[in-house]
Design an enzyme around this catalytic site. Structure first.
Site, PDB file in Angstrom:
ATOM      1  N   ASP A   1       1.060  -1.487  -0.048  1.00 32.34           N
ATOM      2  CA  ASP A   1      -0.100   0.481  -0.298  1.00 32.34           C
ATOM      3  C   ASP A   1       0.604   1.307  -0.136  1.00 32.34           C
ATOM      4  OD1 ASP A   1      -1.942   1.778   0.275  1.00 32.34           O
ATOM      5  OD2 ASP A   1      -2.099   1.502   2.829  1.00 32.34           O
TER       6      ASP A   1
ATOM      7  N   ASP B   1      -4.115   4.152   2.594  1.00 31.64           N
ATOM      8  CA  ASP B   1      -5.606   4.242   2.938  1.00 31.64           C
ATOM      9  C   ASP B   1      -5.523   2.126   3.672  1.00 31.64           C
ATOM     10  OD1 ASP B   1      -5.195   2.852   1.216  1.00 31.64           O
ATOM     11  OD2 ASP B   1      -6.491   3.314  -0.627  1.00 31.64           O
TER      12      ASP B   1
ATOM     13  N   ASP C   1      -2.236  -1.474  -3.834  1.00 33.09           N
ATOM     14  CA  ASP C   1      -2.250  -0.669  -5.059  1.00 33.09           C
ATOM     15  C   ASP C   1      -0.626  -0.833  -5.817  1.00 33.09           C
ATOM     16  OD1 ASP C   1      -0.339   0.850  -4.014  1.00 33.09           O
ATOM     17  OD2 ASP C   1      -1.822   2.559  -2.689  1.00 33.09           O
TER      18      ASP C   1
ATOM     19  N   ASP D   1     -11.042 -14.527 -16.094  1.00 33.85           N
ATOM     20  CA  ASP D   1     -11.931 -15.312 -15.068  1.00 33.85           C
ATOM     21  C   ASP D   1     -12.647 -16.335 -15.469  1.00 33.85           C
ATOM     22  OD1 ASP D   1     -12.635 -14.902 -12.294  1.00 33.85           O
ATOM     23  OD2 ASP D   1     -13.963 -13.992 -12.973  1.00 33.85           O
TER      24      ASP D   1
ATOM     25  N   GLU E   1      -8.548 -20.036 -16.114  1.00 27.12           N
ATOM     26  CA  GLU E   1      -9.087 -20.478 -14.469  1.00 27.12           C
ATOM     27  C   GLU E   1     -10.193 -21.284 -14.987  1.00 27.12           C
ATOM     28  OE1 GLU E   1     -11.797 -19.018 -10.831  1.00 27.12           O
ATOM     29  OE2 GLU E   1     -11.675 -18.529 -12.580  1.00 27.12           O
TER      30      GLU E   1
HETATM   31  C1  NOJ Z   1     -12.489 -16.502 -10.019  1.00 26.36           C
HETATM   32  C2  NOJ Z   1     -11.289 -15.450  -9.475  1.00 26.36           C
HETATM   33  O1  NOJ Z   1     -10.771 -15.964  -8.831  1.00 26.36           O
HETATM   34  C3  NOJ Z   1     -12.556 -15.203  -7.837  1.00 26.36           C
HETATM   35  O2  NOJ Z   1     -11.372 -14.964  -7.126  1.00 26.36           O
HETATM   36  C4  NOJ Z   1     -14.058 -14.473  -7.972  1.00 26.36           C
HETATM   37  O3  NOJ Z   1     -14.903 -14.821  -7.294  1.00 26.36           O
HETATM   38  C5  NOJ Z   1     -14.808 -15.215  -9.306  1.00 26.36           C
HETATM   39  N1  NOJ Z   1     -13.656 -16.170 -10.356  1.00 26.36           N
HETATM   40  C6  NOJ Z   1     -16.053 -14.778 -10.442  1.00 26.36           C
HETATM   41  O4  NOJ Z   1     -15.696 -13.913 -10.693  1.00 26.36           O
END
Ligand code: NOJ
Length: 530
Positions: free
Chosen positions: A23, A27, A31, A209, A268
């Site tokens: 950080d 705050d 970042d 994601d 992922e």
């Molecule tokens: C996978 C991400 O790694 C996770 O952190 C997130 O909550 C879900 N996808 C939804 O986007």
């Protein structure tokens, strides 16, 4: 290009959970300038690239995985100029940058979703998302029985502009994360443009994601018995791992391939069958995927070996490298998963040497190089993960693996920021685990990671390639890598004699005290050159 092929086939990629890394402004939230200020640490650690969790403008209903603008930086994390400076500085330090792309859903504050709420059923604005009429005479029943990954149902009913109860929209995660309709051409075109926006800014790749979630069965049938909402999906699921999703990635690959410099995609993808995973890594789709089969394997020789074998066999079919992962921001930290306390740390040390010796790439989740455990006693009031709140606290959620890093000193925030503030409280015991404390201690977890990464970079045997299992008994795993390298792991709770192949080898590095005769203590791994 190195003889091992493009960088993503063998890179060690460090996952920076931006809000918990460093950080710069006090705050209590990490970042981008904070990340930038610590690039020398990451270079010296010896990793090749950074994957940054989402830093885009977001109401933070799911820690940034609810994006309201894909082409900017949230003021909490900095500015677009900070992102540019970070990319440039990282490159100057020899580190590549992978950013997180969230295509399955937007934030409910995204201009598209606001427009969808203001527009009537059947409109072009609603067609970008998955709006459906409800069931029953008055539409008050949700369109089907799908559940949110975070608990509760996956549908929320809206109020129409005239104040009447209206349609329902799908959200496989929180209600603040409406799912996009990936059969919609505008959605596809928008993401092509977002990819180009970040590729033009110089990023080296994207982590995608929920990459297995973009396509849904258009009939939206109920989830049948035997199919789960969470965990690793199995074939026939109505909203995970549908064949239609592959077409999206073929389009993305064409875009990335048109840029110089081996830009890459890592998916992922939570699917149970490694053969289904491999389909995403065909030569015209994504480059790599996180290997969750390895992550979920228990600390047990047979299970670990099976996870390695299954993954490598299926990926070889499509010519893709493996990527080995032990932890990330969604799972309990592996020190704790492997038993916690001294046993958990011992196993985590051995696991690091196992992972970094396997063929392919590897991911290091920030703090695993410090041996951080899961923080299991966070009080409910400080927890922020929607999983905790949507399950009424039954599921603890993921905050325990997201506690800000301890860098230095003896008191919170342990150098995380200029003051004491940190968005989640850090445990008192973390004074022992700071980077500062571990850097000078050759027996620390940090020193083990540094040494292992140094050897990995220097040894031609490590990184891309194949492995050969060597004969070893019971709880012991042993494999060779060419040229001249052997890794031995005793995953059992009793000392084990060195397998025959390594008795004359030279010990390079070990996660615990190896005997003069090569005996490995319980939960210990060792690297040898032969
Ligand atoms: C996978 C991400 O790694 C996770 O952190 C997130 O909550 C879900 N996808 C939804 O986007």
């Amino acid at each position: 290009m190195s003889p091992d092929g493009p960088w993503w086939r063998h890179a060690v990629i460090y996952q920076v959970y931006v809000r918990s890394f460093a950080d710069s402004d006090g705050d209590g939230i990490g970042d981008l300038p904070g990340v930038r200020s610590r690039l020398a640490y990451l270079r010296d650690l010896g990793v090749d690239a950074l994957w940054l969790n989402p830093f885009y403008p977001s109401p933070q209903a799911d820690a940034g995985y609810d994006v309201s603008d894909y082409r900017d930086v949230d003021p909490r994390f900095g500015t677009l100029a900070d992102a540019d400076a970070l990319i440039a500085d990282a490159h100057a330090h020899g580190l590549r940058i992978i950013v997180d792309l969230v295509p399955n859903h937007t934030s409910d504050r995204h201009p598209w979703f606001r427009a969808a709420l203001a527009a009537p059923p059947g409109s072009r604005e609603r067609a970008r998302y998955l709006f459906r009429d409800g069931g029953g005479p008055d539409g008050s029943a949700p369109p089907n029985n799908w559940m949110s990954n975070f608990g509760g149902r996956a549908w929320t009913r809206v109020t129409e502009a005239d104040g009447s109860p209206g349609q329902w929209y799908l959200h496989l995660f929180a209600p603040e994360q409406p799912d996009l309709d990936w059969t919609n051409d505008e959605v596809r075109a928008e993401f092509h443009d977002i990819l180009r926006f970040w590729l033009d800014r110089g990023v080296d790749g994207f982590r995608i994601d929920v990459a297995h979630g973009l396509a849904k069965d258009p009939e939206m049938p109920d989830l049948g018995a035997g199919y789960a909402t969470g965990g690793q999906a199995v074939e026939g699921h109505p909203h995970w791992d549908l064949d239609e999703v592959h077409d999206v990635y073929r389009g993305w690959r064409r875009i990335a391939d048109a840029y110089p410099g081996d830009r890459t995609f890592v998916g992922e993808i939570w699917v149970a069958d490694p053969a289904r995973l491999a389909r995403y890594l065909r030569p015209d789709e994504l480059h790599t995927a996180f290997n969750f089969t390895f992550l979920v394997a228990p600390w047990e020789a047979g299970a670990l070996r099976a996870a390695v074998d299954e993954s490598m066999t299926e990926l070889a079919e499509v010519g893709a490298p493996a990527t080995w992962v032990l932890s990330n921001h969604d799972v309990t930290r592996h020190v704790t998963r492997y038993g916690g306390g001294a046993v958990g740390v011992r196993r985590a040390r051995a696991a690091a040497l196992l992972m970094l010796a396997l063929p392919g790439g590897a991911y290091v989740y920030q703090g695993e190089e410090l041996g951080l455990p899961e923080v299991e006693d966070l009080p409910g009031e400080v927890r922020q993960d929607p999983t905790f709140h949507r399950t009424g606290g039954i599921e603890p959620g993921r905050d325990g693996c997201r506690v800000p890093l301890p860098w230095s000193g003896t008191e919170p925030s342990y150098g995380f920021g200029p003051g004491a503030a940190s968005w989640l409280p850090q445990p008192a015991g973390w004074a022992e685990l700071t980077v500062e404390r571990q850097a000078g201690d050759p027996s620390s977890m940090l020193s083990l990671y540094r040494e292992a990464l140094r050897h990995r970079a220097a040894l031609p045997a490590l990184g891309a390639g194949t492995l050969t299992w060597l004969p070893a008994g019971g709880d012991v795993l042993a494999f060779g890598r060419d040229p001249g390298f052997v890794c031995v792991v005793n995953a059992g709770d009793r000392p084990a004699a060195a397998p025959p192949g390594v008795r004359d080898a030279r010990l390079l590095l070990a996660s615990g005290p190896v005997g003069d005769d090569g005996t490995l203590p319980p939960d210990t791994a060792a690297w040898y050159t032969t």
